[in-house]
Design a protein around this motif. Sequence first.
Motif, PDB file in Angstrom:
ATOM      1  N   ASP A  13       1.350  56.277   0.143  1.00 56.00           N
ATOM      2  CA  ASP A  13       2.393  57.028  -0.568  1.00 56.00           C
ATOM      3  C   ASP A  13       3.716  56.280  -0.664  1.00 56.00           C
ATOM      4  O   ASP A  13       4.805  56.864  -0.536  1.00 56.00           O
ATOM      5  CB  ASP A  13       2.620  58.388   0.096  1.00 56.00           C
ATOM      6  CG  ASP A  13       1.411  59.309  -0.031  1.00 56.00           C
ATOM      7  OD1 ASP A  13       0.608  59.112  -0.965  1.00 56.00           O
ATOM      8  OD2 ASP A  13       1.277  60.214   0.799  1.00 56.00           O
TER       9      ASP A  13
ATOM     10  N   THR B 218       6.400  54.138  -3.074  1.00 56.97           N
ATOM     11  CA  THR B 218       6.760  54.109  -4.489  1.00 56.97           C
ATOM     12  C   THR B 218       7.789  53.012  -4.733  1.00 56.97           C
ATOM     13  O   THR B 218       8.339  52.420  -3.812  1.00 56.97           O
ATOM     14  CB  THR B 218       7.341  55.457  -4.946  1.00 56.97           C
ATOM     15  OG1 THR B 218       8.560  55.705  -4.235  1.00 56.97           O
ATOM     16  CG2 THR B 218       6.362  56.589  -4.705  1.00 56.97           C
TER      17      THR B 218
ATOM     18  N   GLY C 245       4.479  49.645  -5.891  1.00 61.60           N
ATOM     19  CA  GLY C 245       4.439  50.603  -4.799  1.00 61.60           C
ATOM     20  C   GLY C 245       4.521  50.021  -3.402  1.00 61.60           C
ATOM     21  O   GLY C 245       5.409  50.369  -2.632  1.00 61.60           O
TER      22      GLY C 245
ATOM     23  N   ASN D 180      -0.358  54.967  -3.582  1.00 57.74           N
ATOM     24  CA  ASN D 180       0.917  54.317  -3.886  1.00 57.74           C
ATOM     25  C   ASN D 180       1.196  54.387  -5.388  1.00 57.74           C
ATOM     26  O   ASN D 180       0.264  54.408  -6.199  1.00 57.74           O
ATOM     27  CB  ASN D 180       0.883  52.867  -3.420  1.00 57.74           C
ATOM     28  CG  ASN D 180       0.614  52.760  -1.930  1.00 57.74           C
ATOM     29  OD1 ASN D 180       1.479  53.025  -1.110  1.00 57.74           O
ATOM     30  ND2 ASN D 180      -0.617  52.405  -1.571  1.00 57.74           N
ATOM     31  N   THR D 181       2.482  54.404  -5.764  1.00 57.88           N
ATOM     32  CA  THR D 181       2.851  54.615  -7.157  1.00 57.88           C
ATOM     33  C   THR D 181       3.929  53.629  -7.582  1.00 57.88           C
ATOM     34  O   THR D 181       4.946  53.475  -6.900  1.00 57.88           O
ATOM     35  CB  THR D 181       3.380  56.042  -7.371  1.00 57.88           C
ATOM     36  OG1 THR D 181       2.389  56.981  -6.974  1.00 57.88           O
ATOM     37  CG2 THR D 181       3.737  56.276  -8.833  1.00 57.88           C
TER      38      THR D 181
ATOM     39  N   THR E 269       6.577  52.658 -10.749  1.00 60.22           N
ATOM     40  CA  THR E 269       7.153  53.077 -12.015  1.00 60.22           C
ATOM     41  C   THR E 269       6.873  52.049 -13.093  1.00 60.22           C
ATOM     42  O   THR E 269       6.839  52.375 -14.281  1.00 60.22           O
ATOM     43  CB  THR E 269       8.672  53.285 -11.875  1.00 60.22           C
ATOM     44  OG1 THR E 269       9.262  52.065 -11.394  1.00 60.22           O
ATOM     45  CG2 THR E 269       8.970  54.405 -10.886  1.00 60.22           C
TER      46      THR E 269
ATOM     47  N   GLY F 271       0.469  49.456  -9.056  1.00 60.07           N
ATOM     48  CA  GLY F 271       0.652  50.640  -8.231  1.00 60.07           C
ATOM     49  C   GLY F 271       0.719  50.334  -6.750  1.00 60.07           C
ATOM     50  O   GLY F 271       1.487  50.953  -6.014  1.00 60.07           O
TER      51      GLY F 271
ATOM     52  N   ASN G  60      -4.232  54.862  -6.440  1.00 56.79           N
ATOM     53  CA  ASN G  60      -2.935  54.277  -6.756  1.00 56.79           C
ATOM     54  C   ASN G  60      -2.663  54.401  -8.257  1.00 56.79           C
ATOM     55  O   ASN G  60      -3.596  54.416  -9.065  1.00 56.79           O
ATOM     56  CB  ASN G  60      -2.899  52.817  -6.327  1.00 56.79           C
ATOM     57  CG  ASN G  60      -3.190  52.653  -4.850  1.00 56.79           C
ATOM     58  OD1 ASN G  60      -2.361  52.952  -4.008  1.00 56.79           O
ATOM     59  ND2 ASN G  60      -4.405  52.192  -4.517  1.00 56.79           N
ATOM     60  N   THR G  61      -1.377  54.449  -8.638  1.00 53.40           N
ATOM     61  CA  THR G  61      -1.015  54.696 -10.030  1.00 53.40           C
ATOM     62  C   THR G  61       0.127  53.786 -10.451  1.00 53.40           C
ATOM     63  O   THR G  61       1.094  53.598  -9.710  1.00 53.40           O
ATOM     64  CB  THR G  61      -0.572  56.162 -10.224  1.00 53.40           C
ATOM     65  OG1 THR G  61      -1.619  57.030  -9.814  1.00 53.40           O
ATOM     66  CG2 THR G  61      -0.240  56.436 -11.683  1.00 53.40           C
TER      67      THR G  61
ATOM     68  N   ASN H 272      -8.104  54.632  -9.330  1.00 52.49           N
ATOM     69  CA  ASN H 272      -6.794  54.073  -9.649  1.00 52.49           C
ATOM     70  C   ASN H 272      -6.525  54.230 -11.146  1.00 52.49           C
ATOM     71  O   ASN H 272      -7.456  54.193 -11.957  1.00 52.49           O
ATOM     72  CB  ASN H 272      -6.735  52.601  -9.249  1.00 52.49           C
ATOM     73  CG  ASN H 272      -6.990  52.407  -7.773  1.00 52.49           C
ATOM     74  OD1 ASN H 272      -6.162  52.729  -6.936  1.00 52.49           O
ATOM     75  ND2 ASN H 272      -8.176  51.896  -7.430  1.00 52.49           N
TER      76      ASN H 272
ATOM     77  N   LYS I 134      -1.004  53.936 -16.650  1.00 52.80           N
ATOM     78  CA  LYS I 134      -0.553  54.908 -17.637  1.00 52.80           C
ATOM     79  C   LYS I 134      -0.102  54.299 -18.958  1.00 52.80           C
ATOM     80  O   LYS I 134       0.241  55.033 -19.881  1.00 52.80           O
ATOM     81  CB  LYS I 134       0.609  55.726 -17.051  1.00 52.80           C
ATOM     82  CG  LYS I 134       0.232  56.592 -15.851  1.00 52.80           C
ATOM     83  CD  LYS I 134      -0.675  57.727 -16.273  1.00 52.80           C
ATOM     84  CE  LYS I 134      -0.915  58.696 -15.135  1.00 52.80           C
ATOM     85  NZ  LYS I 134      -1.784  59.826 -15.551  1.00 52.80           N
TER      86      LYS I 134
END
Length: 331
Positions: free
Chosen positions: A165, A167, A171, A191-192, A194, A198, A218-219, A245, A248
């Motif tokens: 988790d 970011t 990430g 984990n993310t 922006t 990710g 993860n993203t 995973n 976007k």
Amino acid sequence: MIFAVSTSFASEDADNIQTNSSEMLSTENVDYERSVSDMESQAEDNKLSAVSDGSEDKLYDTPGTFAELNDLFLNPVDGVVELNKNYTRASTSDTTYATITSSVTVEGNGHTLDGNSLSGSRIFHVNTNSKVVFNNIIFKNAASIAVYFYKTPAQFEFNNCTFIDNTGSSGAISATSAIRSSLVNCNFIGNTATSSGGAVSISTFTDSKLINCTFTGNTAGSNGGAIFLGAVTNVDFMGCNFTNNTAKYISGGAICISGKVENITFSNSSFENNGVDSTSNLGNIIGGAIAFSSTTTNTFLNLKYTNVNFTNNYVTGTSSQRPYKGGGDFI
């Protein structure tokens, strides 16, 4: 010339809004899926087994602050820092991160470093290009990248570490370039980024290895749901598993490699339920599992898969104007 490749190396139907890849490059079908709760339970078990004196109490004492964590790195003894308790960023007035300025081995002994999801929280800011080694540490809840390598080329080892988790623009781990580096027996969970990567973002990655690592959930807001790499030279992925995973933007649900590739291998690894879930009207939507997105000439010099499974990876989105290509990988 750019062309799409599914896991059976047939071209994908570019008119399909969703492309699924369920073929396998291996006849073996091993279930690599592991839940986040399972990972966290394993991390707790690892913490207990790492306590050399047999006492569990020190793992659950009141955690130290990030200011106290930073003090440990002012004068490392013989290049080693031993963590003997957990550390949590106490408030926004606490030190933002611990700074590393010289070669050091950090023995985590299973302890947790927690950014507490506070604005600006970073766990380590590495301001040296000498090798830094992290052993048996849990990194969680950083809000501005868990470990950032400022000086380049970075040299690092992460062994038996878990990232949960975190970011930031990336990430968990970020470096402009890294050489002779490794990730071994590490877990990256939820984990993310922006931007891209990710869990991991490295623009130039050379002479390095990822061994027995797991990337789950993860993203990336842009490309490379788990990992974003630029130029890659002599990099091996061995025994690594990528599950759920998501990218976007337009490419690489699990991995996006945007630059020239010279000698990259994937072996004994799996990609399952990774995808690009895009709302973009820009460019092709590519590579549910892996996207090699460079458009330069002579991009690939020796790309090799051995015993790699691709299952239910996908590319999808809301635009009816863009082609969707390569549920498994796209080259």
